[in-house]
Design a protein around this motif. Sequence first.
Motif, PDB file in Angstrom:
ATOM      1  N   VAL A   5       0.871  -1.185   0.000  1.00 34.84           N
ATOM      2  CA  VAL A   5       0.000   0.000   0.000  1.00 34.84           C
ATOM      3  C   VAL A   5       0.906   1.231   0.000  1.00 34.84           C
ATOM      4  N   ILE A   6       0.649   2.135  -0.939  1.00 39.20           N
ATOM      5  CA  ILE A   6       1.427   3.380  -1.005  1.00 39.20           C
ATOM      6  C   ILE A   6       0.488   4.556  -0.700  1.00 39.20           C
ATOM      7  N   ALA A   7       0.791   5.263   0.375  1.00 33.90           N
ATOM      8  CA  ALA A   7      -0.038   6.404   0.790  1.00 33.90           C
ATOM      9  C   ALA A   7       0.689   7.690   0.427  1.00 33.90           C
ATOM     10  N   ARG A 113     -16.346  11.945   6.667  1.00 34.21           N
ATOM     11  CA  ARG A 113     -15.029  11.285   6.674  1.00 34.21           C
ATOM     12  C   ARG A 113     -15.172   9.794   6.979  1.00 34.21           C
ATOM     13  N   GLN A 114     -16.016   9.492   7.959  1.00 32.10           N
ATOM     14  CA  GLN A 114     -16.196   8.094   8.357  1.00 32.10           C
ATOM     15  C   GLN A 114     -16.680   7.250   7.174  1.00 32.10           C
ATOM     16  N   LYS A 115     -17.679   7.799   6.477  1.00 28.60           N
ATOM     17  CA  LYS A 115     -18.239   7.072   5.323  1.00 28.60           C
ATOM     18  C   LYS A 115     -17.158   6.839   4.255  1.00 28.60           C
ATOM     19  N   LEU A 116     -16.393   7.885   3.944  1.00 24.97           N
ATOM     20  CA  LEU A 116     -15.414   7.754   2.860  1.00 24.97           C
ATOM     21  C   LEU A 116     -14.214   6.905   3.272  1.00 24.97           C
ATOM     22  N   VAL A 117     -13.786   7.045   4.520  1.00 27.82           N
ATOM     23  CA  VAL A 117     -12.626   6.265   4.992  1.00 27.82           C
ATOM     24  C   VAL A 117     -12.956   4.762   4.939  1.00 27.82           C
ATOM     25  N   GLU A 118     -14.179   4.409   5.342  1.00 30.78           N
ATOM     26  CA  GLU A 118     -14.594   2.988   5.291  1.00 30.78           C
ATOM     27  C   GLU A 118     -14.464   2.446   3.875  1.00 30.78           C
ATOM     28  N   GLN A 119     -14.973   3.222   2.921  1.00 31.96           N
ATOM     29  CA  GLN A 119     -14.925   2.796   1.511  1.00 31.96           C
ATOM     30  C   GLN A 119     -13.467   2.697   1.039  1.00 31.96           C
ATOM     31  N   GLN A 120     -12.639   3.644   1.452  1.00 32.15           N
ATOM     32  CA  GLN A 120     -11.216   3.648   1.029  1.00 32.15           C
ATOM     33  C   GLN A 120     -10.489   2.425   1.598  1.00 32.15           C
ATOM     34  N   GLN A 121     -10.790   2.080   2.835  1.00 33.00           N
ATOM     35  CA  GLN A 121     -10.119   0.917   3.446  1.00 33.00           C
ATOM     36  C   GLN A 121     -10.501  -0.365   2.721  1.00 33.00           C
ATOM     37  N   LEU A 122     -11.774  -0.448   2.306  1.00 26.97           N
ATOM     38  CA  LEU A 122     -12.211  -1.633   1.544  1.00 26.97           C
ATOM     39  C   LEU A 122     -11.472  -1.736   0.217  1.00 26.97           C
ATOM     40  N   ILE A 136      -4.230   9.661   4.456  1.00 31.54           N
ATOM     41  CA  ILE A 136      -4.083   8.249   4.051  1.00 31.54           C
ATOM     42  C   ILE A 136      -3.064   7.540   4.951  1.00 31.54           C
ATOM     43  N   GLY A 137      -1.910   8.176   5.163  1.00 29.80           N
ATOM     44  CA  GLY A 137      -0.880   7.546   5.992  1.00 29.80           C
ATOM     45  C   GLY A 137      -1.166   7.634   7.483  1.00 29.80           C
ATOM     46  N   THR A 138      -2.050   8.544   7.880  1.00 30.10           N
ATOM     47  CA  THR A 138      -2.317   8.717   9.310  1.00 30.10           C
ATOM     48  C   THR A 138      -3.567   7.973   9.765  1.00 30.10           C
ATOM     49  N   VAL A 139      -4.630   7.980   8.924  1.00 32.51           N
ATOM     50  CA  VAL A 139      -5.921   7.432   9.357  1.00 32.51           C
ATOM     51  C   VAL A 139      -6.375   6.235   8.516  1.00 32.51           C
ATOM     52  N   VAL A 140      -6.328   6.377   7.197  1.00 28.70           N
ATOM     53  CA  VAL A 140      -6.895   5.328   6.326  1.00 28.70           C
ATOM     54  C   VAL A 140      -6.007   4.078   6.367  1.00 28.70           C
ATOM     55  N   PHE A 141      -4.716   4.262   6.118  1.00 24.75           N
ATOM     56  CA  PHE A 141      -3.778   3.126   6.162  1.00 24.75           C
ATOM     57  C   PHE A 141      -2.567   3.473   7.036  1.00 24.75           C
ATOM     58  N   PRO A 142      -2.778   3.474   8.359  1.00 24.31           N
ATOM     59  CA  PRO A 142      -1.636   3.806   9.228  1.00 24.31           C
ATOM     60  C   PRO A 142      -0.502   2.789   9.112  1.00 24.31           C
ATOM     61  N   ASP A 143      -0.816   1.581   8.575  1.00 25.29           N
ATOM     62  CA  ASP A 143       0.230   0.556   8.418  1.00 25.29           C
ATOM     63  C   ASP A 143       0.761   0.460   6.986  1.00 25.29           C
ATOM     64  N   ALA A 144       0.477   1.461   6.165  1.00 22.51           N
ATOM     65  CA  ALA A 144       0.956   1.425   4.765  1.00 22.51           C
ATOM     66  C   ALA A 144       2.464   1.209   4.744  1.00 22.51           C
ATOM     67  N   GLU A 145       2.912   0.381   3.803  1.00 22.89           N
ATOM     68  CA  GLU A 145       4.346   0.060   3.728  1.00 22.89           C
ATOM     69  C   GLU A 145       5.172   1.274   3.291  1.00 22.89           C
ATOM     70  N   LEU A 146       4.588   2.114   2.426  1.00 18.44           N
ATOM     71  CA  LEU A 146       5.313   3.308   1.970  1.00 18.44           C
ATOM     72  C   LEU A 146       4.412   4.536   2.112  1.00 18.44           C
ATOM     73  N   LYS A 198       1.904  15.311   8.658  1.00 19.23           N
ATOM     74  CA  LYS A 198       2.821  14.296   8.137  1.00 19.23           C
ATOM     75  C   LYS A 198       2.869  13.157   9.142  1.00 19.23           C
ATOM     76  N   ALA A 199       2.682  11.928   8.667  1.00 17.49           N
ATOM     77  CA  ALA A 199       2.818  10.778   9.561  1.00 17.49           C
ATOM     78  C   ALA A 199       4.283  10.692   9.989  1.00 17.49           C
ATOM     79  N   ASP A 200       4.534  10.209  11.204  1.00 16.44           N
ATOM     80  CA  ASP A 200       5.919  10.147  11.710  1.00 16.44           C
ATOM     81  C   ASP A 200       6.840   9.372  10.779  1.00 16.44           C
ATOM     82  N   ASP A 201       6.283   8.318  10.168  1.00 20.21           N
ATOM     83  CA  ASP A 201       7.126   7.466   9.323  1.00 20.21           C
ATOM     84  C   ASP A 201       6.999   7.791   7.828  1.00 20.21           C
ATOM     85  N   ALA A 202       6.461   8.980   7.509  1.00 18.23           N
ATOM     86  CA  ALA A 202       6.342   9.355   6.085  1.00 18.23           C
ATOM     87  C   ALA A 202       7.637  10.009   5.599  1.00 18.23           C
ATOM     88  N   ILE A 203       7.916   9.827   4.315  1.00 21.55           N
ATOM     89  CA  ILE A 203       9.098  10.448   3.711  1.00 21.55           C
ATOM     90  C   ILE A 203       8.648  11.739   3.043  1.00 21.55           C
TER      91      ILE A 203
END
Length: 227
Positions: A5-7, A113-122, A136-146, A198-203
């Motif tokens: 997953v790339i955020a 936001r709740q409605k759209l985030v649910e759809q994005q996660q799916l 995306i990197g903070t809420v939708v996919f906090p575990d995104a690889e990149l 910016k997520a802590d682990d974002a470049i």
Amino acid sequence: MSRIVIAIDGFSSTGKSTIAKQLAKHLNYIYVDTGAMYRAVTYFAMENELIGEGFFHSEKLIERLDEIHITFKFNEALGFAEVYLNNKNIEKPIRTLEVSKYVSPIATISEVRQKLVEQQQLMGKDKGIVMDGRDIGTVVFPDAELKIFMTASAKTRAQRRYKELLERGHNLSYDEVLENVTTRDRIDSTREDSPLVKADDAIEIDNSDLTIEEQIKTLLELAESKA
Ligand code: DC
């Protein structure tokens, strides 16, 4: 190579979608423009007179959220997926400065936001996806690889947006565009629910002086190292 997953998050008009689209094409991944989803809700609100000059009936919009169905359909000729609201292609009308003006207030509403985030996660559950937005990197996919955080000066961004809108035949001034870009930055970064940070682990990539090719090359290398 495993699929990841790339955020891609960042301020408005940093060229996120251009880069995300091309990156997805290179990797044969799905690309999702989450800004288009917030714009689709805004378009619905404008069409139904729930938001406009000097008024915003947010409670009514929340009541009617079930009437909003957002889908993406791949357009072979364009090479990316266009956004549909209740089966109507709204890819073009959501790109006006008017929609840009109202989208940030709409994006502050937690129920939206709740409605759209649910759809994005799916959409991202099977990975192999490039998603761009603000959270995306903070809420939708906090575990995104990149995770990438794109920045550029407000003037550079307004110049790019102004050029893009002129090319599409919109009649407006550079100052109006600059005002929209800076106002959206302020609302997007200071809202209570999922502010743009910016997520802590974002470049972080400042692309003020980078070409599209240079950015793609860097991102492809990063994606390969993570996959
Ligand atoms: O990426 P864009 O400029 O088309 O996004 C439009 C607006 O939508 C942006 O000003 C804030 C909102 N947005 C958001 O709050 N969260 C996202 N993930 C994507 C966009």
